[in-house]
Design a protein around this motif. Sequence first.
Motif, PDB file in Angstrom:
ATOM      1  N   UNK A  14      -1.349  28.355  42.216  1.00 14.89           N
ATOM      2  CA  UNK A  14      -1.258  29.294  42.773  1.00 14.89           C
ATOM      3  C   UNK A  14      -0.123  30.258  41.617  1.00 14.89           C
ATOM      4  N   UNK A  15      -0.187  31.440  41.266  1.00 14.83           N
ATOM      5  CA  UNK A  15       0.183  32.614  40.215  1.00 14.83           C
ATOM      6  C   UNK A  15       0.871  33.362  40.481  1.00 14.83           C
ATOM      7  N   UNK A  16       2.055  33.618  40.504  1.00 10.62           N
ATOM      8  CA  UNK A  16       2.745  34.805  40.852  1.00 10.62           C
ATOM      9  C   UNK A  16       2.626  35.349  39.962  1.00 10.62           C
ATOM     10  N   UNK A  17       2.916  36.634  40.330  1.00 15.04           N
ATOM     11  CA  UNK A  17       2.634  38.189  39.924  1.00 15.04           C
ATOM     12  C   UNK A  17       1.107  37.750  38.316  1.00 15.04           C
ATOM     13  N   UNK A  43       1.147  45.087  44.759  1.00 12.12           N
ATOM     14  CA  UNK A  43       0.435  45.757  44.783  1.00 12.12           C
ATOM     15  C   UNK A  43      -1.539  44.825  45.189  1.00 12.12           C
ATOM     16  N   UNK A  44      -1.795  45.289  46.475  1.00 11.37           N
ATOM     17  CA  UNK A  44      -3.008  45.144  46.792  1.00 11.37           C
ATOM     18  C   UNK A  44      -4.163  45.505  45.897  1.00 11.37           C
ATOM     19  N   UNK A  45      -4.258  46.956  45.356  1.00 14.03           N
ATOM     20  CA  UNK A  45      -4.890  47.328  44.257  1.00 14.03           C
ATOM     21  C   UNK A  45      -5.074  47.245  43.473  1.00 14.03           C
ATOM     22  N   UNK A  46      -4.076  46.981  42.705  1.00  9.86           N
ATOM     23  CA  UNK A  46      -4.029  45.795  41.282  1.00  9.86           C
ATOM     24  C   UNK A  46      -4.300  44.681  41.948  1.00  9.86           C
ATOM     25  N   UNK A  47      -3.676  43.821  42.586  1.00 13.76           N
ATOM     26  CA  UNK A  47      -4.839  42.443  42.585  1.00 13.76           C
ATOM     27  C   UNK A  47      -6.502  42.811  43.602  1.00 13.76           C
ATOM     28  N   UNK A  48      -6.449  43.322  43.451  1.00 12.39           N
ATOM     29  CA  UNK A  48      -7.925  43.572  44.019  1.00 12.39           C
ATOM     30  C   UNK A  48      -8.696  44.122  42.653  1.00 12.39           C
ATOM     31  N   UNK A  49      -8.175  44.347  41.485  1.00  9.13           N
ATOM     32  CA  UNK A  49      -8.851  44.865  40.598  1.00  9.13           C
ATOM     33  C   UNK A  49      -9.342  44.237  39.375  1.00  9.13           C
ATOM     34  N   UNK A  50      -8.078  43.062  39.408  1.00 11.98           N
ATOM     35  CA  UNK A  50      -8.007  41.745  38.877  1.00 11.98           C
ATOM     36  C   UNK A  50      -8.197  40.660  38.718  1.00 11.98           C
ATOM     37  N   UNK A  51      -8.661  40.977  40.689  1.00 17.08           N
ATOM     38  CA  UNK A  51      -9.862  39.735  41.249  1.00 17.08           C
ATOM     39  C   UNK A  51     -11.551  40.215  40.814  1.00 17.08           C
ATOM     40  N   UNK A  52     -11.625  41.494  40.609  1.00 19.72           N
ATOM     41  CA  UNK A  52     -12.859  41.954  39.689  1.00 19.72           C
ATOM     42  C   UNK A  52     -13.067  41.968  38.863  1.00 19.72           C
ATOM     43  N   UNK A  53     -11.416  41.884  37.549  1.00 16.30           N
ATOM     44  CA  UNK A  53     -11.711  41.175  35.680  1.00 16.30           C
ATOM     45  C   UNK A  53     -11.769  39.900  35.901  1.00 16.30           C
ATOM     46  N   UNK A  54     -11.821  39.249  37.210  1.00 17.65           N
ATOM     47  CA  UNK A  54     -12.087  37.497  36.891  1.00 17.65           C
ATOM     48  C   UNK A  54     -13.349  37.248  37.474  1.00 17.65           C
ATOM     49  N   UNK A  55     -13.568  38.287  38.000  1.00 19.86           N
ATOM     50  CA  UNK A  55     -15.172  38.017  39.071  1.00 19.86           C
ATOM     51  C   UNK A  55     -15.471  35.992  38.528  1.00 19.86           C
ATOM     52  N   UNK A  63      -3.286  37.660  47.495  1.00 19.45           N
ATOM     53  CA  UNK A  63      -1.982  37.534  48.608  1.00 19.45           C
ATOM     54  C   UNK A  63      -1.221  38.676  47.911  1.00 19.45           C
ATOM     55  N   UNK A  64      -0.983  39.562  48.865  1.00 20.11           N
ATOM     56  CA  UNK A  64       0.501  40.317  48.616  1.00 20.11           C
ATOM     57  C   UNK A  64       1.484  40.513  48.569  1.00 20.11           C
ATOM     58  N   UNK A  65       2.118  39.859  48.373  1.00 22.57           N
ATOM     59  CA  UNK A  65       3.892  39.470  48.697  1.00 22.57           C
ATOM     60  C   UNK A  65       4.658  39.784  47.075  1.00 22.57           C
ATOM     61  N   UNK A  66       5.361  40.457  47.585  1.00 20.98           N
ATOM     62  CA  UNK A  66       6.658  40.495  46.627  1.00 20.98           C
ATOM     63  C   UNK A  66       7.781  39.120  46.495  1.00 20.98           C
ATOM     64  N   UNK A  67       7.204  38.670  45.513  1.00 19.22           N
ATOM     65  CA  UNK A  67       8.345  37.237  45.287  1.00 19.22           C
ATOM     66  C   UNK A  67       9.893  37.262  45.762  1.00 19.22           C
ATOM     67  N   UNK A  68      10.550  38.637  45.320  1.00 18.19           N
ATOM     68  CA  UNK A  68      11.897  38.941  45.992  1.00 18.19           C
ATOM     69  C   UNK A  68      11.923  38.669  47.341  1.00 18.19           C
ATOM     70  N   UNK A  69      11.041  38.665  48.508  1.00 12.41           N
ATOM     71  CA  UNK A  69      10.455  39.237  49.875  1.00 12.41           C
ATOM     72  C   UNK A  69      10.766  37.279  50.247  1.00 12.41           C
ATOM     73  N   UNK A  75       4.770  32.610  54.304  1.00  6.46           N
ATOM     74  CA  UNK A  75       3.492  33.266  54.635  1.00  6.46           C
ATOM     75  C   UNK A  75       3.049  33.193  53.498  1.00  6.46           C
ATOM     76  N   UNK A  76       3.176  32.913  51.917  1.00 10.33           N
ATOM     77  CA  UNK A  76       2.653  32.168  51.225  1.00 10.33           C
ATOM     78  C   UNK A  76       1.553  30.914  51.193  1.00 10.33           C
ATOM     79  N   UNK A  77       2.937  30.735  52.010  1.00 12.35           N
ATOM     80  CA  UNK A  77       2.163  28.554  51.535  1.00 12.35           C
ATOM     81  C   UNK A  77       1.660  28.697  52.534  1.00 12.35           C
TER      82      UNK A  77
END
Length: 255
Positions: A14-17, A43-55, A63-69, A75-77
């Motif tokens: 698990x890698x936050x941020x 930001x889900x769009x940035x996460x999706x872009x990161x996943x695409x780059x990681x291929x 998982x869209x989640x603000x660490x302060x939430x 929910x993440x766990x």
Amino acid sequence: MTTDTARFENKTALITGGASGMGFAVARRLLDEGARVVLTGRDQARLDAAADRLAAGDRVLTVRQDASDIPGTQTLADRIRDHHGSLDVLFANAGVASFQPAAEVTEDEFDRVVGTNLKGVFFTVQRALPLLGVGSSVVINASWTAHRGLPNGSLYSATKAAVQSLARTLAAELGPRGIRVNTVSPGYIDTPMYRQEVDPATEAAVTAQIAARRIGTAEDVAEVVAFLASDRAAYVNGQDLLVDGGLVAAVPAAL
């Protein structure tokens, strides 16, 4: 940089941020060495872009989640448990920057920074504990600013010193369960957050403070996080590793 393509095979991290910067570099490094990764961000769009780059296909779960939430950490766990069953590596990387004179820190700013950099880290680790087993590793992203006074950095530095202390106490508490906890303290690292805080016009002055005479890269940090997360660091526990090019410990010779 060398990699061991099997070091994290069949392991889940698990890698936050994780959408950019150091989190993204760690994700790429662990994937290269066989891991499955879960990336979080606001930001889900940035996460999706990161996943695409990681291929890496289905080896990446976003998982869209603000660490302060804080409710969101549970929910993440739950998502990780449902998707992977367990967790082997946690890189608690999500954090926010804040630099201003102490006299100008508002209560709202205090709550924002502490809520992410300390409270968010604490509860992310807490909620992940049922998923972590013998041989697992927690790495928390701290900062060189916890080692050396930085003008206008009182609030940010205090949160980073707090997570260093947290890692030491958790190492003592979780050691009997076979869970290691360490921190990594980056120096000046070329990330989007660094670019927001350091004016290009002052970068030469910043670099002059560093014995290595260069700004670090996210890959420099990923190398150390991968070591701490791996079995090669099986006897490293409760430690803080500076990745700062000598910023804290060495005074550069004059050119």
